[in-house]
Write an enzyme that holds these catalytic residues in place. Structure first.
Site, PDB file in Angstrom:
ATOM      1  CB  CYS A  15     -11.470  30.798 -10.148  1.00 20.31           C
ATOM      2  SG  CYS A  15     -11.963  29.457 -11.259  1.00 20.31           S
TER       3      CYS A  15
ATOM      4  NE  ARG B   7      -4.809  33.810 -14.932  1.00 20.00           N
ATOM      5  CZ  ARG B   7      -5.460  34.945 -15.197  1.00 20.00           C
ATOM      6  NH1 ARG B   7      -6.521  34.947 -15.970  1.00 20.00           N
ATOM      7  NH2 ARG B   7      -5.038  36.084 -14.666  1.00 20.00           N
TER       8      ARG B   7
ATOM      9  CB  CYS C  12      -8.905  23.763 -13.605  1.00 19.01           C
ATOM     10  SG  CYS C  12      -7.799  25.184 -13.485  1.00 19.01           S
TER      11      CYS C  12
ATOM     12  CB  CYS D  44     -13.497  24.736 -16.146  1.00 21.33           C
ATOM     13  SG  CYS D  44     -13.234  26.414 -16.747  1.00 21.33           S
TER      14      CYS D  44
ATOM     15  CG  ASP E  77     -25.133  29.849  -4.869  1.00 21.97           C
ATOM     16  OD1 ASP E  77     -24.492  28.811  -5.116  1.00 21.97           O
ATOM     17  OD2 ASP E  77     -24.599  30.977  -4.773  1.00 21.97           O
TER      18      ASP E  77
ATOM     19  CG  ASP F 104       3.721  26.287 -13.403  1.00 23.95           C
ATOM     20  OD1 ASP F 104       4.444  26.840 -14.254  1.00 23.95           O
ATOM     21  OD2 ASP F 104       2.928  25.366 -13.672  1.00 23.95           O
TER      22      ASP F 104
ATOM     23  CE1 TYR G 142       7.465  19.139 -15.135  1.00 22.50           C
ATOM     24  CE2 TYR G 142       6.129  17.336 -14.300  1.00 22.50           C
ATOM     25  CZ  TYR G 142       6.435  18.676 -14.352  1.00 22.50           C
ATOM     26  OH  TYR G 142       5.688  19.570 -13.614  1.00 22.50           O
TER      27      TYR G 142
ATOM     28  N   PRO H 140       1.438  20.124 -21.046  1.00 18.81           N
ATOM     29  CG  PRO H 140       3.353  18.824 -20.791  1.00 18.81           C
ATOM     30  CD  PRO H 140       2.895  20.174 -21.263  1.00 18.81           C
TER      31      PRO H 140
ATOM     32  CE1 TYR I 157       5.770  15.634  -8.613  1.00 19.92           C
ATOM     33  CE2 TYR I 157       5.596  16.988 -10.588  1.00 19.92           C
ATOM     34  CZ  TYR I 157       5.026  16.449  -9.444  1.00 19.92           C
ATOM     35  OH  TYR I 157       3.719  16.726  -9.131  1.00 19.92           O
TER      36      TYR I 157
HETATM   37  C1  LIG Z   1      -5.539  21.131 -13.677  1.00 25.68           C
HETATM   38  C2  LIG Z   1      -4.087  21.302 -13.907  1.00 25.68           C
HETATM   39  C3  LIG Z   1      -3.250  20.191 -13.912  1.00 25.68           C
HETATM   40  C4  LIG Z   1      -1.892  20.341 -14.160  1.00 25.68           C
HETATM   41  N1  LIG Z   1      -1.117  19.225 -14.282  1.00 25.68           N
HETATM   42  C5  LIG Z   1       0.163  19.332 -14.714  1.00 25.68           C
HETATM   43  C6  LIG Z   1       0.911  18.177 -15.061  1.00 25.68           C
HETATM   44  O1  LIG Z   1       0.428  17.050 -15.008  1.00 25.68           O
HETATM   45  N2  LIG Z   1       2.192  18.364 -15.491  1.00 25.68           N
HETATM   46  C7  LIG Z   1       2.748  19.601 -15.596  1.00 25.68           C
HETATM   47  O2  LIG Z   1       3.911  19.702 -16.014  1.00 25.68           O
HETATM   48  N3  LIG Z   1       2.054  20.716 -15.273  1.00 25.68           N
HETATM   49  C8  LIG Z   1       0.764  20.599 -14.877  1.00 25.68           C
HETATM   50  N4  LIG Z   1       0.020  21.737 -14.635  1.00 25.68           N
HETATM   51  C9  LIG Z   1       0.657  23.065 -14.802  1.00 25.68           C
HETATM   52  C10 LIG Z   1       0.385  23.590 -16.204  1.00 25.68           C
HETATM   53  O3  LIG Z   1       0.921  22.804 -17.198  1.00 25.68           O
HETATM   54  C11 LIG Z   1       0.909  25.021 -16.398  1.00 25.68           C
HETATM   55  O4  LIG Z   1       2.288  25.030 -16.223  1.00 25.68           O
HETATM   56  C12 LIG Z   1       0.267  26.010 -15.440  1.00 25.68           C
HETATM   57  O5  LIG Z   1      -1.109  25.747 -15.286  1.00 25.68           O
HETATM   58  C13 LIG Z   1       0.429  27.445 -15.948  1.00 25.68           C
HETATM   59  O6  LIG Z   1      -0.120  27.550 -17.234  1.00 25.68           O
HETATM   60  P1  LIG Z   1      -1.522  28.313 -17.512  1.00 25.68           P
HETATM   61  O7  LIG Z   1      -1.363  29.671 -16.947  1.00 25.68           O
HETATM   62  O8  LIG Z   1      -1.662  28.284 -18.990  1.00 25.68           O
HETATM   63  O9  LIG Z   1      -2.565  27.532 -16.803  1.00 25.68           O
HETATM   64  C14 LIG Z   1      -1.339  21.619 -14.365  1.00 25.68           C
HETATM   65  C15 LIG Z   1      -2.175  22.737 -14.326  1.00 25.68           C
HETATM   66  C16 LIG Z   1      -3.530  22.591 -14.120  1.00 25.68           C
HETATM   67  C17 LIG Z   1      -4.401  23.809 -14.123  1.00 25.68           C
HETATM   68  S1  SF4 Z   2     -11.379  26.676 -13.426  1.00 30.10           S
HETATM   69 FE1  SF4 Z   2     -11.530  27.421 -15.510  1.00 30.10          FE
HETATM   70  S2  SF4 Z   2     -11.727  29.602 -15.263  1.00 30.10           S
HETATM   71 FE2  SF4 Z   2     -10.958  28.845 -13.326  1.00 30.10          FE
HETATM   72  S3  SF4 Z   2      -8.717  28.933 -13.532  1.00 30.10           S
HETATM   73 FE3  SF4 Z   2      -9.302  26.915 -14.192  1.00 30.10          FE
HETATM   74  S4  SF4 Z   2      -9.533  27.085 -16.373  1.00 30.10           S
HETATM   75 FE4  SF4 Z   2      -9.561  29.149 -15.566  1.00 30.10          FE
END
Ligand SMILES: Cc1cc2nc3c(=O)[nH]c(=O)nc-3n(C[C@H](O)[C@H](O)[C@H](O)COP(=O)(O)O)c2cc1C
Ligand code: SF4
Length: 692
Positions: A351, A302, A354, A366, A650, A270, A175, A29, A180
């Site tokens: 970075c 990640r 997002c 991104c 730029d 997270d 969740y 999610p 929350y």
């Molecule tokens: C743009 C963005 C929005 C997110 N929105 C939610 C969300 O709505 N609900 C949730 O449980 N986690 C949310 N997360 C957390 C991600 O689900 C995840 O736990 C976190 O990004 C770590 O995973 P990753 O390393 O694969 O990005 C969000 C993360 C990102 C980057």
């Molecule tokens: S913006 Fe793109 S490159 Fe940067 S952390 Fe998010 S997913 Fe990764």
């Protein structure tokens, strides 16, 4: 190409309650800044991940009742039957590609301010979340939940789960994460109840169990029921019955959900920036879960390396490889591994641009993947691009992030492209920035583009080639793209919060000077009103080089914008660890005789700080002289057959790397396109069923 057998394990199907995921790639999610008001954008965005091979594709957080209203942050709703169609659009799109669709049902409890619905927020004990992040700060405190409220919560969850099933979802979530409502019940700071829902871990976990039970009941065995839970705080709490309260919670609920989705507690831990956390950083916290439950476990970290992913499965840490950011940076990551093309994965650089788009309440952006969020409204596909609209040749001047992305996308379209780079190597700003503490991972922006460009025989890159306007006129390309970047300015900062007043004396430097190897003497003052990463990262680099460093900023925090990208807490820790003195709310007003004068941003009260070198990290100015020189010669351009001269990145408007990449990509997509198609389609909510 054939898949590497080492990765076969990633393509095994996984049974999740009554449904089966076709492989172990699980797009967890995550909000995408697309609310129910943007149903087509949202459906196409998630469909692209399903097309790219993810076995499960989830929504972001979806509110189950108006008492959980996160406005102005971009959350989705499933408040009544009128919301079903908007989500059904996504499930149909995801199912078209053989993936399962998951929905994260959410109640924000005391962490939401209900700014739009104006319903008093509620929490287990009326405890406030005293957030310092402006987006989460509120001035209405939640009310204490009574027994009726608990019954209502269970009813909303049950009704939303029934609607989710109707909308076609295969996996329905409870969740209990990140501050929350169900999470608030788990922690004694939030939960001081003396009834059956407070006190012992068994009591605190009761609401989560009941939410899972009503969800099972509502979906009637047709959908899997998942629990997403944050375990970081609980893991740090001792328990008399288990190694930690987290162990106790998992043991108490072990087989109640069909799937455990485990994560950490705050967005900065997270979803940490790569500057401060490596791939797989969750494992020390969540690694125990699979040992306690027989249900499948998904986790995040990640993950972009297929070896790391396969290792997580083989070592018994996870059953499913969860990803938010890696699925944004490359929606086709699973297919690339499947096809033996893992070297083509556009790896997330960590970075966190997002996550900043979520904080900004806009569709997701991104740095690595400029097509994200544009799948529906501009029709951009991450792996496909329209063929060239003419036999034109294009000269791209400058091989930084904008120029490289532009050349790559143009080359893929089939244009004949020449890239002229004045420096001895390509990469532009990345060449210096990726050498700074924690930023080596950002080199993926360059490495990926370099690797992809090397395969195109219609793109030629010329290094050490500084072109004048006259040179360009003589080269005779059809289109010229100016991607010459920007330069930092020796400007100060006015009380009106605009850059004003040059400071050109000896001992004043910019990041460009540091990049060029200038000798910086101690003590150093880094003066940052750019507010993103450069100020703090340079301060850290200069301190590591043995200098005594002070960091000065007119903002209230170091790297003030870094709160948007989850970096701010770690930036402060890094500055502290490096022994850097922090001066916030301070403007530099003078620099003479070995000292800077600082004026308080609000009171103007002055202090002096010893300083041999002042590094100003403030405003940047576009390097657009070449562009100006060319457009000043319109007749000669016509004679040379040059139809357009365009600035990108730029050189047009200095920004972050994400802006540069997007700008280069957009130019390439739009070259020779019908001008009528150059604006984007505007999405609109689906009409409510009852008004149809
Ligand atoms: C743009 C963005 C929005 C997110 N929105 C939610 C969300 O709505 N609900 C949730 O449980 N986690 C949310 N997360 C957390 C991600 O689900 C995840 O736990 C976190 O990004 C770590 O995973 P990753 O390393 O694969 O990005 C969000 C993360 C990102 C980057
Ligand atoms: S913006 Fe793109 S490159 Fe940067 S952390 Fe998010 S997913 Fe990764």
């Amino acid at each position: 190409m054939a898949r590497n057998p080492r990765y076969d394990i990633l393509f095994e199907p996984v049974r999740i309650g009554p449904v089966t995921a076709r492989n172990r790639f699980y797009a967890v999610p995550h909000a995408a800044g697309m609310t129910n008001a943007m149903p087509h954008m949202r459906a196409k965005f998630r469909e692209t991940k399903a097309e790219g091979g993810w076995g499960v594709v989830c929504t972001g957080y979806v509110s189950i009742d108006p008492s959980s209203d996160d406005a102005p942050l971009p959350f989705a709703t499933l408040w009544d039957d009128d919301d079903i169609r908007s989500h059904a659009l996504m499930t149909e799109a995801v199912h078209r590609h053989g993936a399962l669709a998951g929905i994260e049902l959410w109640h924000g409890g005391g962490s939401v301010m209900n700014r739009a619905s104006r319903i008093a927020p509620m929490s287990p004990s009326g405890t406030s979340w005293m957030a310092t992040h402006v987006n989460f700060m509120g001035n209405q405190r939640p009310r204490l939940m009574n027994a009726d409220d608990i019954r209502s919560l269970l009813k909303w969850q049950g009704e939303a789960a029934r609607r989710a099933r109707q909308a076609g979802f295969d996996i329905v979530y409870v969740y209990a994460g990140m501050g929350y409502l169900p999470y608030e019940f788990l922690l004694p700071e939030w939960n001081q109840r003396t009834d059956a829902y407070g006190g012992s871990v068994g009591n605190r976990v009761r609401i989560v169990r009941e939410l899972l039970e009503v969800t099972h009941e509502a979906v009637g065995g047709k959908c899997a029921v998942a629990l997403r839970i944050s375990l970081e705080e609980l893991r740090s709490r001792p328990s008399d019955r288990a190694p930690s309260e987290a162990h106790e919670v998992v043991a108490l609920l072990a087989d109640v959900p069909d799937l455990w989705d485990v994560k950490l507690d705050s967005s900065p831990t997270d979803c940490p920036p790569s500057r401060f956390a490596p791939e797989g950083s969750h494992e020390p916290i969540i690694g125990f879960v699979k040992k306690i439950t027989a249900r499948p476990v998904v986790g995040v970290g990640r993950f972009t390396s297929p070896d790391t992913m396969a290792g997580q499965i083989r070592r018994g840490v996870l059953d499913l490889i969860g990803a938010a950011r890696p699925s944004i940076a490359d929606p086709f990551l699973p297919n690339k591994i499947d096809q033996g093309c893992e070297q083509d994965i556009r790896e997330c650089i960590g970075c966190n641009i997002c996550i900043s788009s979520w904080h900004d309440s806009v569709p997701v952006r991104c740095t690595q993947n400029p097509t994200i969020g544009e799948e529906w409204r501009r029709g951009w596909h991450p792996e496909r691009i329209a063929p060239a609209g003419s036999a034109s040749s294009v000269l791209v001047v400058g091989a930084g992030p904008a120029g490289l992305e532009c050349a790559l996308a143009l080359g893929r379209r089939g244009y004949q492209v020449s890239v002229a780079e004045a420096g001895e190597d390509i990469g532009g700003r990345l060449r210096f920035e990726t050498r700074l503490p924690g930023l080596s991972g950002w080199g993926r922006v360059l490495d990926w583009r370099r690797g992809q460009l090397e395969r195109l025989n219609n793109v030629d890159v010329y290094r050490g080639n500084r072109l004048s306007a006259q040179d360009i006129l003589e080269l005779g390309n059809t289109h010229v793209v100016i991607a010459t970047g920007s330069r930092w300015q020796r400007l100060l900062y006015s009380p009106l919060e605009v850059p004003a007043g040059h400071l050109e004396s000896a001992g004043v430097f910019t990041p460009d000077d540091v990049a060029a190897g200038a000798r910086i003497e101690s003590p150093v003052v880094v003066y940052d009103f750019d507010n993103y990463y450069m100020g703090s990262v340079l301060a850290e680099a200069l301190a590591r080089a043995g200098n005594r460093v002070s960091y000065v900023t007119p903002a209230g925090h170091a790297s003030a914008w870094g709160i948007m990208s989850n970096e701010q807490p770690q930036v402060h820790r890094a500055l502290f660890a490096a022994g850097i003195a922090l001066h916030t709310l301070s403007r530099v007003t003078t620099f003479e005789r070995g000292a800077v004068t600082l004026a308080n941003q609000f009171t103007s009260a002055e202090t002096r700080l010893e300083c041999a070198a002042l590094v100003i990290v403030g405003a940047r100015l576009a390097n657009d002289a070449l562009h100006a020189a060319l457009i000043a010669r319109p007749e000669e351009l016509v004679r040379a057959g040059i139809k357009s001269v365009t600035r990108i990145g730029d050189a047009l408007a200095p920004g972050a790397i994400v802006h540069a990449v997007y700008s280069g990509h957009r130019y390439a997509r739009e070259l020779d396109a019908d001008p009528a198609t150059l604006t984007y389609r505007r999405d609109a909510p689906l009409p409510a069923m009852r008004s149809m």
